[in-house]
Design a protein around this motif. Structure first.
Motif, PDB file in Angstrom:
ATOM      1  N   VAL A   7       0.845  -1.179   0.000  1.00  0.00           N
ATOM      2  CA  VAL A   7       0.000   0.000   0.000  1.00  0.00           C
ATOM      3  C   VAL A   7       0.887   1.237   0.000  1.00  0.00           C
ATOM      4  O   VAL A   7       1.868   1.313   0.731  1.00  0.00           O
ATOM      5  N   GLY A  10      -1.070   6.510  -2.748  1.00  0.00           N
ATOM      6  CA  GLY A  10      -2.009   6.616  -3.860  1.00  0.00           C
ATOM      7  C   GLY A  10      -2.805   5.371  -4.160  1.00  0.00           C
ATOM      8  O   GLY A  10      -3.722   5.403  -4.966  1.00  0.00           O
ATOM      9  N   GLY A  11      -2.471   4.237  -3.575  1.00  0.00           N
ATOM     10  CA  GLY A  11      -3.206   3.024  -3.885  1.00  0.00           C
ATOM     11  C   GLY A  11      -2.513   1.777  -3.395  1.00  0.00           C
ATOM     12  O   GLY A  11      -1.515   1.824  -2.684  1.00  0.00           O
ATOM     13  N   TYR A  13      -0.959  -2.122  -4.607  1.00  0.00           N
ATOM     14  CA  TYR A  13      -0.393  -2.749  -5.799  1.00  0.00           C
ATOM     15  C   TYR A  13       0.330  -4.041  -5.446  1.00  0.00           C
ATOM     16  O   TYR A  13       0.745  -4.261  -4.313  1.00  0.00           O
TER      17      TYR A  13
END
Length: 140
Positions: A7, A10-11, A13
């Motif tokens: 994490v 921004g997000g 992945y």
């Protein structure tokens, strides 16, 4: 191998890349102490950038790397950082590489995202390179 989602601000992945590159003219120069030092340098550079090495195999005529990286690190950036760093250091430490090759690495590389197959499949493929029936000998 379980999915490891990271994490960031921004997000979330989980990006894995299988990267392969070869010495110029695919010459089998990555043996013995050169192969060991190449392995060490790749791991050092990956640690420096925060890339996680899942599997790495330095073969006499090519390098296989399975690496997990951040979304801001493109596969081309990863390959070029590793090739440039290892070339500079290995050619400085091993003069035979300077006399036998105009450059250590060829300009090309192969990269595939790990998604169509499981990460465990890619890792097993890289870890069993020396077990292939057409390979002669083992790690030097």
């Amino acid at each position: 191998m379980a999915r490891e989602v990271r994490v960031s601000a921004g997000g979330a992945y989980d990006l894995g890349y299988h990267v392969v590159w070869c010495p110029k003219y695919r010459r089998p120069v990555l043996t013995g102490p050169i192969a060991a030092r190449c392995d060490e340098l790749i791991r050092t550079k990956c640690d420096e950038h925060g890339w996680q090495v899942i599997a790495l195999e330095v073969m006499p005529d090519h390098v296989h790397l399975f690496v997990k990286a951040r979304p801001i690190d493109s596969p081309a950036h990863i390959a070029n950082q590793l090739k440039g760093f290892t070339s500079r250091v290995l050619r400085a430490e091993f003069p035979s590489l300077r006399s036998r090759l105009p450059t250590l690495w060829s300009r090309s590389f192969f990269v595939a995202t790990v998604g169509a197959v499981s990460a465990a499949t890619v890792r097993r493929y890289i870890d069993t390179q020396y077990e292939r029936p057409w390979r002669k000998g083992g790690p030097s």
